[in-house]
Design a protein around this motif. Structure first.
Motif, PDB file in Angstrom:
ATOM      1  N   THR A 197      -0.710  10.185 -62.538  1.00  0.00           N
ATOM      2  CA  THR A 197      -0.112  10.720 -63.762  1.00  0.00           C
ATOM      3  C   THR A 197       0.871  11.813 -63.365  1.00  0.00           C
ATOM      4  OG1 THR A 197      -1.589  12.603 -64.193  1.00  0.00           O
ATOM      5  CG2 THR A 197      -2.379  10.408 -64.877  1.00  0.00           C
ATOM      6  N   PRO A 198       1.765  12.213 -64.258  1.00  0.00           N
ATOM      7  CA  PRO A 198       2.704  13.305 -63.925  1.00  0.00           C
ATOM      8  C   PRO A 198       1.996  14.612 -63.572  1.00  0.00           C
ATOM      9  CG  PRO A 198       3.464  12.105 -65.849  1.00  0.00           C
ATOM     10  CD  PRO A 198       2.089  11.591 -65.563  1.00  0.00           C
ATOM     11  N   CYS A 199       0.746  14.777 -64.021  1.00  0.00           N
ATOM     12  CA  CYS A 199       0.021  16.027 -63.735  1.00  0.00           C
ATOM     13  C   CYS A 199      -0.305  16.172 -62.252  1.00  0.00           C
ATOM     14  CB  CYS A 199      -1.286  16.081 -64.527  1.00  0.00           C
ATOM     15  SG  CYS A 199      -1.098  16.086 -66.316  1.00  0.00           S
ATOM     16  N   SER A 200      -0.490  15.055 -61.555  1.00  0.00           N
ATOM     17  CA  SER A 200      -1.025  15.127 -60.200  1.00  0.00           C
ATOM     18  C   SER A 200      -0.124  15.904 -59.249  1.00  0.00           C
ATOM     19  CB  SER A 200      -1.270  13.713 -59.654  1.00  0.00           C
ATOM     20  OG  SER A 200      -0.054  12.980 -59.608  1.00  0.00           O
ATOM     21  N   GLY A 201       1.191  15.854 -59.475  1.00  0.00           N
ATOM     22  CA  GLY A 201       2.097  16.596 -58.607  1.00  0.00           C
ATOM     23  C   GLY A 201       2.824  17.728 -59.305  1.00  0.00           C
ATOM     24  N   CYS A 202       2.337  18.124 -60.472  1.00  0.00           N
ATOM     25  CA  CYS A 202       3.038  19.130 -61.275  1.00  0.00           C
ATOM     26  C   CYS A 202       2.747  20.537 -60.759  1.00  0.00           C
ATOM     27  CB  CYS A 202       2.625  19.006 -62.738  1.00  0.00           C
ATOM     28  SG  CYS A 202       3.465  20.181 -63.817  1.00  0.00           S
ATOM     29  N   ILE A 203       3.790  21.337 -60.599  1.00  0.00           N
ATOM     30  CA  ILE A 203       3.609  22.705 -60.101  1.00  0.00           C
ATOM     31  C   ILE A 203       2.961  23.605 -61.147  1.00  0.00           C
ATOM     32  CG2 ILE A 203       5.539  22.544 -58.483  1.00  0.00           C
ATOM     33  CD1 ILE A 203       7.228  24.104 -60.506  1.00  0.00           C
ATOM     34  N   ASP A 204       2.942  23.180 -62.414  1.00  0.00           N
ATOM     35  CA  ASP A 204       2.345  23.983 -63.487  1.00  0.00           C
ATOM     36  C   ASP A 204       0.901  23.585 -63.787  1.00  0.00           C
ATOM     37  OD1 ASP A 204       4.723  25.405 -63.905  1.00  0.00           O
ATOM     38  OD2 ASP A 204       5.515  23.827 -65.212  1.00  0.00           O
ATOM     39  N   PHE A 205       0.292  22.776 -62.923  1.00  0.00           N
ATOM     40  CA  PHE A 205      -1.042  22.241 -63.212  1.00  0.00           C
ATOM     41  C   PHE A 205      -2.056  23.347 -63.505  1.00  0.00           C
ATOM     42  CE2 PHE A 205      -5.281  20.784 -62.146  1.00  0.00           C
ATOM     43  CZ  PHE A 205      -5.351  19.540 -62.762  1.00  0.00           C
ATOM     44  N   GLN A 206      -2.110  24.361 -62.657  1.00  0.00           N
ATOM     45  CA  GLN A 206      -3.091  25.447 -62.828  1.00  0.00           C
ATOM     46  C   GLN A 206      -2.918  26.127 -64.185  1.00  0.00           C
ATOM     47  OE1 GLN A 206      -5.597  26.764 -60.739  1.00  0.00           O
ATOM     48  NE2 GLN A 206      -6.075  28.295 -62.314  1.00  0.00           N
ATOM     49  N   GLU A 207      -1.692  26.552 -64.478  1.00  0.00           N
ATOM     50  CA  GLU A 207      -1.440  27.261 -65.733  1.00  0.00           C
ATOM     51  C   GLU A 207      -1.653  26.346 -66.934  1.00  0.00           C
ATOM     52  OE1 GLU A 207       0.678  28.552 -69.251  1.00  0.00           O
ATOM     53  OE2 GLU A 207       1.256  26.826 -68.016  1.00  0.00           O
ATOM     54  N   CYS A 208      -1.227  25.113 -66.819  1.00  0.00           N
ATOM     55  CA  CYS A 208      -1.242  24.195 -67.955  1.00  0.00           C
ATOM     56  C   CYS A 208      -2.639  23.676 -68.266  1.00  0.00           C
ATOM     57  CB  CYS A 208      -0.307  23.023 -67.654  1.00  0.00           C
ATOM     58  SG  CYS A 208      -0.200  21.811 -68.966  1.00  0.00           S
ATOM     59  N   VAL A 209      -3.352  23.205 -67.255  1.00  0.00           N
ATOM     60  CA  VAL A 209      -4.647  22.566 -67.476  1.00  0.00           C
ATOM     61  C   VAL A 209      -5.785  23.581 -67.467  1.00  0.00           C
ATOM     62  CG1 VAL A 209      -6.296  20.879 -66.554  1.00  0.00           C
ATOM     63  CG2 VAL A 209      -3.846  20.379 -66.521  1.00  0.00           C
ATOM     64  N   TYR A 210      -5.799  24.472 -66.487  1.00  0.00           N
ATOM     65  CA  TYR A 210      -6.927  25.392 -66.345  1.00  0.00           C
ATOM     66  C   TYR A 210      -6.783  26.669 -67.182  1.00  0.00           C
ATOM     67  CZ  TYR A 210      -8.438  22.533 -62.359  1.00  0.00           C
ATOM     68  OH  TYR A 210      -8.858  21.502 -61.557  1.00  0.00           O
ATOM     69  N   ASP A 211      -5.587  27.254 -67.204  1.00  0.00           N
ATOM     70  CA  ASP A 211      -5.414  28.535 -67.897  1.00  0.00           C
ATOM     71  C   ASP A 211      -5.224  28.348 -69.399  1.00  0.00           C
ATOM     72  OD1 ASP A 211      -5.591  29.623 -65.389  1.00  0.00           O
ATOM     73  OD2 ASP A 211      -3.444  29.982 -65.159  1.00  0.00           O
ATOM     74  N   ARG A 212      -4.239  27.552 -69.792  1.00  0.00           N
ATOM     75  CA  ARG A 212      -3.940  27.365 -71.214  1.00  0.00           C
ATOM     76  C   ARG A 212      -4.778  26.252 -71.840  1.00  0.00           C
ATOM     77  NH1 ARG A 212       1.217  28.756 -72.832  1.00  0.00           N
ATOM     78  NH2 ARG A 212       0.598  27.989 -74.881  1.00  0.00           N
ATOM     79  N   GLY A 213      -5.017  25.205 -71.063  1.00  0.00           N
ATOM     80  CA  GLY A 213      -5.661  24.014 -71.609  1.00  0.00           C
ATOM     81  C   GLY A 213      -4.631  23.083 -72.223  1.00  0.00           C
ATOM     82  N   TYR A 214      -4.915  21.806 -72.204  1.00  0.00           N
ATOM     83  CA  TYR A 214      -4.025  20.804 -72.778  1.00  0.00           C
ATOM     84  C   TYR A 214      -4.838  19.990 -73.786  1.00  0.00           C
ATOM     85  CZ  TYR A 214      -6.457  17.248 -70.040  1.00  0.00           C
ATOM     86  OH  TYR A 214      -7.414  16.409 -69.538  1.00  0.00           O
ATOM     87  N   CYS A 215      -4.157  19.258 -74.662  1.00  0.00           N
ATOM     88  CA  CYS A 215      -4.872  18.505 -75.696  1.00  0.00           C
ATOM     89  C   CYS A 215      -5.335  17.162 -75.128  1.00  0.00           C
ATOM     90  CB  CYS A 215      -3.988  18.293 -76.928  1.00  0.00           C
ATOM     91  SG  CYS A 215      -4.902  17.555 -78.306  1.00  0.00           S
ATOM     92  N   PHE A 216      -6.544  17.146 -74.570  1.00  0.00           N
ATOM     93  CA  PHE A 216      -7.062  15.897 -74.008  1.00  0.00           C
ATOM     94  C   PHE A 216      -7.311  14.855 -75.095  1.00  0.00           C
ATOM     95  CE2 PHE A 216     -10.573  19.045 -74.106  1.00  0.00           C
ATOM     96  CZ  PHE A 216     -11.388  18.468 -75.068  1.00  0.00           C
ATOM     97  N   ARG A 217      -7.494  15.306 -76.329  1.00  0.00           N
ATOM     98  CA  ARG A 217      -7.664  14.361 -77.435  1.00  0.00           C
ATOM     99  C   ARG A 217      -6.393  13.527 -77.629  1.00  0.00           C
ATOM    100  NH1 ARG A 217      -7.429  17.586 -82.408  1.00  0.00           N
ATOM    101  NH2 ARG A 217      -5.199  17.231 -82.161  1.00  0.00           N
ATOM    102  N   GLU A 218      -5.231  14.187 -77.696  1.00  0.00           N
ATOM    103  CA  GLU A 218      -3.982  13.458 -77.878  1.00  0.00           C
ATOM    104  C   GLU A 218      -3.642  12.622 -76.649  1.00  0.00           C
ATOM    105  OE1 GLU A 218      -2.765  13.105 -80.648  1.00  0.00           O
ATOM    106  OE2 GLU A 218      -3.597  14.776 -81.774  1.00  0.00           O
ATOM    107  N   ALA A 219      -4.019  13.100 -75.458  1.00  0.00           N
ATOM    108  CA  ALA A 219      -3.827  12.297 -74.254  1.00  0.00           C
ATOM    109  C   ALA A 219      -4.627  11.002 -74.346  1.00  0.00           C
ATOM    110  CB  ALA A 219      -4.238  13.095 -73.014  1.00  0.00           C
ATOM    111  N   LEU A 220      -5.874  11.116 -74.796  1.00  0.00           N
ATOM    112  CA  LEU A 220      -6.732   9.940 -74.932  1.00  0.00           C
ATOM    113  C   LEU A 220      -6.170   8.959 -75.954  1.00  0.00           C
ATOM    114  CD1 LEU A 220      -9.451   8.478 -74.350  1.00  0.00           C
ATOM    115  CD2 LEU A 220     -10.435   9.827 -76.222  1.00  0.00           C
ATOM    116  N   PHE A 221      -5.763   9.466 -77.101  1.00  0.00           N
ATOM    117  CA  PHE A 221      -5.305   8.586 -78.170  1.00  0.00           C
ATOM    118  C   PHE A 221      -3.953   7.937 -77.847  1.00  0.00           C
ATOM    119  CE2 PHE A 221      -7.814  11.194 -81.551  1.00  0.00           C
ATOM    120  CZ  PHE A 221      -8.989  10.681 -81.036  1.00  0.00           C
ATOM    121  N   ALA A 222      -3.072   8.691 -77.165  1.00  0.00           N
ATOM    122  CA  ALA A 222      -1.733   8.163 -76.891  1.00  0.00           C
ATOM    123  C   ALA A 222      -1.683   7.295 -75.646  1.00  0.00           C
ATOM    124  CB  ALA A 222      -0.742   9.316 -76.764  1.00  0.00           C
TER     125      ALA A 222
END
Length: 481
Positions: A434-459
């Motif tokens: 996925t684009p997340c695997s090599g993203c330089i913002d992974f830490q801030e985006c997924v761990y610090d802020r959080g992302y909408c895993f619900r919309e990821a699942l549905f889309a």
């Protein structure tokens, strides 16, 4: 500029919460979760704002506590603190005389060592619980967003089985409850459950399409539904999408709905509970937004919430989306009514739609950077009708998405469990391909802020994937509103 004789008071709806390694300034609310993190020095000063001390007395305290010299630096510190705290909402009132409504705190309860201070957004315990008491309804709405088929297969906890969970929450000083479902009043013992919440002084909002009898309304009033907590009154929301009986019946798939809902409103008003009328606008009813408000304002309703239809994973139909032209027409109607009736409280995204280039740029970097943080497992914990723990009210109610069991574990055991933490802090390898695997913002985006895993699942059909709003996500035909 502060004067020595000014009095500072922390508004009672803003409460201090000791989260061990940080102190929160949290809004006590029945419908939204909002807080800010205070640094160790600020938390102590805020705890002193009792509505009685003058600025001169506060400055003496600050100089003593933090060893400020007598050169104006303590006053600069206090003024900057007030600027920061009051930036978005006025949390601290600047007054000319003492007041009795401010809550008094013991500063010793909010001491955090600077060495231990941690600003991270995940809390050591939930600020609120999302409770699914009932998976049942008296309607079958065309726009329902809940996973009712799975929810109704669950063996619902009895009223008595809920009591230890509520007692735990009370003992943990969790003060806010969000009710979802199904319909919170979809069970014969629902009113007794609400009374149990009132007895424990929880702040919550009821949103329902179930009939409220005069007996039900009286039970809630007698149990203290109208009694404010820190100045905050609980809300009772009755959903009515149209003043037209046929359209109201169609949207709820329930014959005679408008009459029952109107009766509920009148019963609530009779016992002193001021209801809110909530409507979801679709192409079937958007032209009636103004008529809806005027109809129920004449019956004594003073508060309204109107929302444009948003994507419902479990019962979605593209024909329910409003065009920009429809949104504009509805918004213009509502603005005209608000202008004519300034005494009414009219809220919701349908009240302020304004077409702009930003409306179309859903995937922009700017919008992504200022998105709301995900509260799931960071500040909020959901409890399914059978006691299973779940993190989002729109997630599927099935085994892969449960993160604990409140009939076997404590709230804190679930909160700190491996299952829950895997949702909040998923290993990076889960995002392979996925684009997340090599993203330089992974830490801030997924761990610090959080992302909408619900919309990821549905889309995209998987939890560990950027949601469609992420500018790095693949283009997908998935409209949210």
């Amino acid at each position: 500029m502060l004067k020595d004789e000014n009095i500072l008071a922390l508004k009672p709806e803003w409460v201090l919460v000791n989260d061990l390694r940080k102190v929160l300034l949290s809004r006590l609310s029945d419908d939204r979760l909002e807080y800010m993190t205070l640094d160790p020095a600020s938390s102590v000063v805020i705890s002193l704002l009792d509505g009685k001390k003058t600025v001169k007395e506060l400055l003496d305290n600050i100089r003593y506590l933090f060893d400020f010299p007598d050169d104006g630096s303590a006053k600069s510190f206090l003024e900057q603190l007030l600027t920061n705290v009051n930036e978005r909402d006025e949390k601290v009132a600047i007054l000319n005389e003492p007041v009795s409504w401010a809550v008094r705190y013991n500063p010793l309860d909010f001491l955090v060592s600077p060495e231990e201070f941690e600003k991270g957004c995940r809390l050591t315990k939930p600020l609120s619980l999302l409770i699914f008491f009932s998976g049942w309804c008296q309607t079958n709405c065309i726009y329902c967003y809940s996973d009712l088929s799975n929810m109704r297969r669950l063996e619902h906890l009895s009223l008595m089985q809920w009591m230890p969970i509520l007692d735990q929450a009370h003992d943990l000083n969790i003060r806010m409850i969000q009710l979802s479902g199904g319909d919170p009043l979809g069970r014969p013992d629902s009113i007794k459950f609400l009374v149990s919440l009132l007895e424990r002084k929880f702040v919550f909002m009821v949103s329902t399409k179930c009939r409220i009898s005069l007996e039900d309304a009286n039970m809630l009033a007698d149990a203290g539904f109208n009694e404010p907590i820190n100045g905050i009154r609980r809300s009772f929301q009755v959903s009515i999408d149209s003043p037209d009986p046929q359209i109201a019946d169609y949207m709820t798939r329930s014959t005679g709905y408008l009459g029952r809902a109107t009766e509920s409103l009148l019963n609530l008003i009779e016992v002193g509970i001021n209801p809110i009328v909530k409507a979801v606008l679709t192409p079937f009813n958007y032209q009636q937004a103004g008529d809806l408000i005027e109809t129920f304002a004449e019956l004594g309703v003073r508060s309204f919430r109107l929302a444009n239809y948003g994507h419902s994973h479990y019962r979605h139909d593209n024909c329910l989306f409003l065009s920009d032209e429809m949104k504009t027409e509805a918004s213009d109607q509502i603005k005209a009514i608000a202008f004519e009736h300034p005494d009414l409280i009219i809220e919701g995204d349908a009240t302020k739609f304004e077409p702009s280039p930003q409306t179309l740029a859903r995937r922009s970097e700017e919008k992504w950077k200022v998105r709301a943080s995900c509260s799931a497992g960071r500040t909020n914990l959901g409890i399914a009708p059978d006691g299973k723990a779940i993190l989002c009210e729109q997630m599927p109610f099935s085994i892969p998405y449960f993160v604990g069991d409140l009939t076997k574990q404590s709230i804190l055991d679930v909160w700190n469990s491996t299952e829950l933490l895997k949702f909040v802090y998923p290993p990076k390898e889960f995002f392979t391909d996925t684009p997340c695997s090599g993203c330089i913002d992974f830490q801030e985006c997924v761990y610090d802020r959080g992302y909408c895993f619900r919309e990821a699942l549905f889309a995209f059909g998987r939890l560990h994937h950027p949601p469609p709003d992420c500018p790095r996500a693949p283009e997908v035909d998935y409209r949210l509103v």
